[in-house]
Design an enzyme around this catalytic site. Structure first.
Site: not given
Ligand code: PHB
Length: 391
Positions: A72, A202, A293, A297, A385
């Protein structure tokens, strides 16, 4: 039994440490209370930083990752009914992230370790560590067949997660810990559906946060902010889809729905145990720190700990100097606190806080406007990130 490094925990930290030590000619034994199957199937995180991917590729763990991982170049922030792309690759001089599930990393690690003849004991019980300030500490446990066992080692690596026994073996008066609990959790689902977006989304919405992630072309991972003690079976599939559609709506965007085959609730907390070393015990990964989460990280921080610890252990055997080992906590903590700040910041940027005033909500939107319109603010977000090189 006798080994150089006794490793408690066969998660990403423990298995990667065993792998890196093996490449440096150092022996280890890994034990875990869980079965191999449980370790290889439990759904956890999914985002690998460039540094994590580079280390896996350089140490011979990259074959399936290169084939099956999704690269990505950026991700999307959605708020006020609009999507805003953060071009991580362009903002970081070429760094990208890879979506590849944690349990796939674990399968690759277990496969590589067993192919190299590693000693991994799954399904053990009653693990305890002894004599950690002595020359040769001991790990006691009951093996899968019910037999008491003892491993005598030079060092113990506590890679047994937040609820493990190793951190507890450090006397409480000298354990320096920092803790923060968030008043919400994440409701996570796995569903059989095509991807709704090429990149992660997000979303900040008045009803609360939502995250659209992926696992494969046919399996999608999504989350929405919920009550921390929400029971996963209390939400019907219809209600979950309605909630996710509402929180991600705008610009004509529609999530592609499909059968939900797993629901779970994830706790949100920030935790650091700065006492990452006591005598010959070294903590790494979730045993020493937890991040919410939101910044993706957790797994990457564990990898960074292990990169530093493996190098320090190799140097202590090669040179008889413990200088790098002595520096391990301070070196690891630099990135740990950077990630703590970033994960806390992403969480406060995107979540609904019940006690937020109207001013707080406007301030939150102003901050989202800033990171999506100012190149320097977006660069800070993208750099954090994507993560910096390991070490
Ligand atoms: C996930 O795909 O489980 C995932 C992706 C991004 C995050 C947290 C979890 O910030």
């Amino acid at each position: 039994m006798r080994t150089q490094v006794g490793i408690v925990g066969a998660g990403p930290a423990g298995l990667l440490l065993s792998h890196l030590l093996h490449l440096a000619g150092i022996s280890s034994i890994v034990i875990d209370t869980r079965s191999r199957e449980a370790i290889e199937t439990t759904i956890r995180a999914g985002v690998l930083e460039q540094g994590t991917v580079d280390l896996m590729v350089e140490t011979g763990l990259g074959n399936r990752l290169k084939r099956e991982g999704f690269n990505h170049q950026g991700f999307e922030l959605r708020f006020g009914g609009k999507g805003h792309r953060i071009n991580v690759q362009a903002l970081t001089g070429g760094r990208i992230i890879t979506v590849y599930a944690q349990h796939e990393v674990l399968k690759d690690l277990i496969h590589a370790r067993l192919a190299a003849g590693a000693d991994i004991r799954f399904g053990v019980s009653q693990t305890s560590v002894h004599g950690i300030t002595d020359e040769h500490p001991l790990i006691h446990f009951i093996d899968e067949c019910g037999q008491p066992q003892q491993i005598r080692c030079d060092y113990i690596a506590g890679c047994d997660g937040f609820f493990g026994v190793c951190r507890q073996a450090i006397p409480e008066p000298i354990r320096e810990e920092y803790f923060r609990v968030y008043p919400f959790g994440w409701f996570g689902i796995l569903c059989n559906a095509p991807a709704s977006s090429n990149e992660l989304i997000y979303a900040r919405h008045e009803l609360g946060f939502a995250l659209i992630s992926t696992r494969s072309a046919q399996v999608q991972r999504m989350y929405f902010q919920c009550d921390p003690d929400q029971r996963p079976d209390a939400w019907s599939d219809d209600r979950i889809w309605a909630e996710l559609q509402t929180r991600t709506a705008g610009d004509g965007f529609m999530l592609k729905e499909g059968p939900i085959f797993q629901k779970n609730v994830v706790a949100m907390r920030s935790f650091v145990c700065e006492t990452m070393r006591h005598g010959r015990l070294f903590l790494a990964g979730d045993a020493a720190h937890i991040v919410p989460p939101t910044g993706a990280k957790g797994l990457n921080l564990a990898v960074n700990d292990i990169f530093i610890l493996a190098r320090a252990l190799a140097s202590s055997y090669a040179t008889d100097s413990t200088e790098l080992l002595d520096l391990y906590p301070a070196t690891a903590l630099r990135r740990i606190w950077r990630a703590q700040h970033f994960s806390w910041w992403m969480t406060t940027l995107l979540h609904r806080f019940e006690d937020a005033t109207p001013f707080d909500r406007k301030r939150q939107l102003a901050e989202l406007e800033l990171v999506t319109h100012s190149i320097s603010a977006a660069t800070t977000l993208a750099e954090n990130y994507a993560g910096t090189p390991l070490g």
